[in-house]
Design an enzyme around this catalytic site. Structure first.
Site, PDB file in Angstrom:
ATOM      1  N   HIS A 184       0.851  -1.181   0.000  1.00  0.00           N
ATOM      2  CA  HIS A 184       0.000   0.000   0.000  1.00  0.00           C
ATOM      3  C   HIS A 184       0.894   1.240   0.000  1.00  0.00           C
ATOM      4  CE1 HIS A 184       0.634  -0.869   4.372  1.00  0.00           C
ATOM      5  NE2 HIS A 184       1.026   0.387   4.294  1.00  0.00           N
TER       6      HIS A 184
HETATM    7  C1  T46 Z   1       3.041   0.670   6.844  1.00  0.00           C
HETATM    8  C2  T46 Z   1       3.826  -0.571   7.056  1.00  0.00           C
HETATM    9  C3  T46 Z   1       5.305  -0.314   7.145  1.00  0.00           C
HETATM   10  C4  T46 Z   1      -3.909  -0.855  13.749  1.00  0.00           C
HETATM   11  O1  T46 Z   1      -4.961  -1.106  14.351  1.00  0.00           O
HETATM   12  N1  T46 Z   1      -3.136   0.209  14.148  1.00  0.00           N
HETATM   13  C5  T46 Z   1      -1.980   0.534  13.536  1.00  0.00           C
HETATM   14  O2  T46 Z   1      -1.307   1.512  13.942  1.00  0.00           O
HETATM   15  C6  T46 Z   1      -1.546  -0.256  12.416  1.00  0.00           C
HETATM   16  C7  T46 Z   1      -0.251   0.074  11.698  1.00  0.00           C
HETATM   17  C8  T46 Z   1      -2.324  -1.317  12.035  1.00  0.00           C
HETATM   18  N2  T46 Z   1      -3.468  -1.608  12.697  1.00  0.00           N
HETATM   19  C9  T46 Z   1      -4.256  -2.787  12.277  1.00  0.00           C
HETATM   20  C10 T46 Z   1      -4.862  -2.702  10.891  1.00  0.00           C
HETATM   21  C11 T46 Z   1      -4.881  -4.142  10.436  1.00  0.00           C
HETATM   22  O3  T46 Z   1      -6.048  -4.770  10.913  1.00  0.00           O
HETATM   23  O4  T46 Z   1      -3.366  -3.898  12.234  1.00  0.00           O
HETATM   24  C12 T46 Z   1      -3.683  -4.767  11.163  1.00  0.00           C
HETATM   25  C13 T46 Z   1      -2.475  -4.981  10.252  1.00  0.00           C
HETATM   26  O5  T46 Z   1      -2.173  -3.745   9.571  1.00  0.00           O
HETATM   27  P1  T46 Z   1      -1.587  -3.728   8.067  1.00  0.00           P
HETATM   28  O6  T46 Z   1      -2.126  -4.882   7.310  1.00  0.00           O
HETATM   29  O7  T46 Z   1      -1.803  -2.357   7.513  1.00  0.00           O
HETATM   30  O8  T46 Z   1      -0.027  -3.964   8.377  1.00  0.00           O
HETATM   31  P2  T46 Z   1       1.186  -3.906   7.335  1.00  0.00           P
HETATM   32  O9  T46 Z   1       2.325  -4.578   8.005  1.00  0.00           O
HETATM   33  O10 T46 Z   1       0.799  -4.401   6.002  1.00  0.00           O
HETATM   34  O11 T46 Z   1       1.520  -2.329   7.173  1.00  0.00           O
HETATM   35  C14 T46 Z   1       2.000  -1.592   8.290  1.00  0.00           C
HETATM   36  C15 T46 Z   1       1.265  -0.255   8.388  1.00  0.00           C
HETATM   37  O12 T46 Z   1      -0.149  -0.472   8.388  1.00  0.00           O
HETATM   38  C16 T46 Z   1       1.620   0.677   7.258  1.00  0.00           C
HETATM   39  O13 T46 Z   1       1.182   1.988   7.569  1.00  0.00           O
HETATM   40  O14 T46 Z   1       3.508   1.599   6.212  1.00  0.00           O
HETATM   41  O15 T46 Z   1       3.400  -1.354   8.171  1.00  0.00           O
END
Ligand code: T46
Length: 136
Positions: free
Chosen positions: A53
């Site tokens: 993303h």
């Molecule tokens: C990024 C990369 C480097 C939350 O509730 N709070 C938070 O602060 C974050 C980051 C995530 N979440 C929840 C949302 C999803 O249900 O945690 C779950 C996993 O998040 P996501 O699939 O977005 O995680 P990544 O590892 O794909 O991405 C993350 C960050 O979301 C993003 O901003 O730049 O790490």
């Protein structure tokens, strides 16, 4: 790494003595924004790819505190891969950069420092929409 707009690599100062090492991170000092959120990614399963993303405005600094992982950065024109494998390196990623995190080693702990609280509407998760956004 050659230059890409909204991407920077920081080398943090290590404060070391006979006991070991310490890195101190401060907003507006070695972190170039107000720190509003810190999260960390750990216990990542083998061959998992995370991210995929971009963000509309969010700024973040990624620091691999233990183990290693690689971040693939894409500005819609070119791609770069950065390996994070030591806690004195910070990868700054600003707006409109598509990022994927890959090759997590066993025991990898990836800490992320962000300038805003979590806001799901701030994500661009559709690659075609991302390309349209950056070409505007
Ligand atoms: C990024 C990369 C480097 C939350 O509730 N709070 C938070 O602060 C974050 C980051 C995530 N979440 C929840 C949302 C999803 O249900 O945690 C779950 C996993 O998040 P996501 O699939 O977005 O995680 P990544 O590892 O794909 O991405 C993350 C960050 O979301 C993003 O901003 O730049 O790490």
């Amino acid at each position: 790494m050659t230059k890409m707009e909204n991407v920077k690599l920081f080398k943090f100062n290590i404060i070391g003595d006979s006991r070991g090492s310490l890195v101190s991170l401060e907003q507006f000092n070695n972190i170039p924004f107000e720190i509003r959120r810190i999260y960390y990614i750990f216990d990542t399963k083998r061959n998992v790819e995370r991210g995929n993303h971009a963000h509309k405005k969010l700024e973040q600094v990624l620091v691999c505190l233990s183990g290693s992982c690689s971040v693939i950065l894409d500005n819609g024109i070119e791609k770069k891969e950065v390996k994070l494998d030591y806690p004195d390196i910070g990868l700054y990623i600003g707006k409109n950069i598509w990022r994927s995190m890959v090759n997590f080693s066993q025991g990898c702990v990836l800490m992320v420092i962000a300038n805003e609280k979590y806001n799901p509407s701030e994500y661009i998760r559709d690659y075609d929409l991302f390309l349209k956004t950056v070409k505007k």
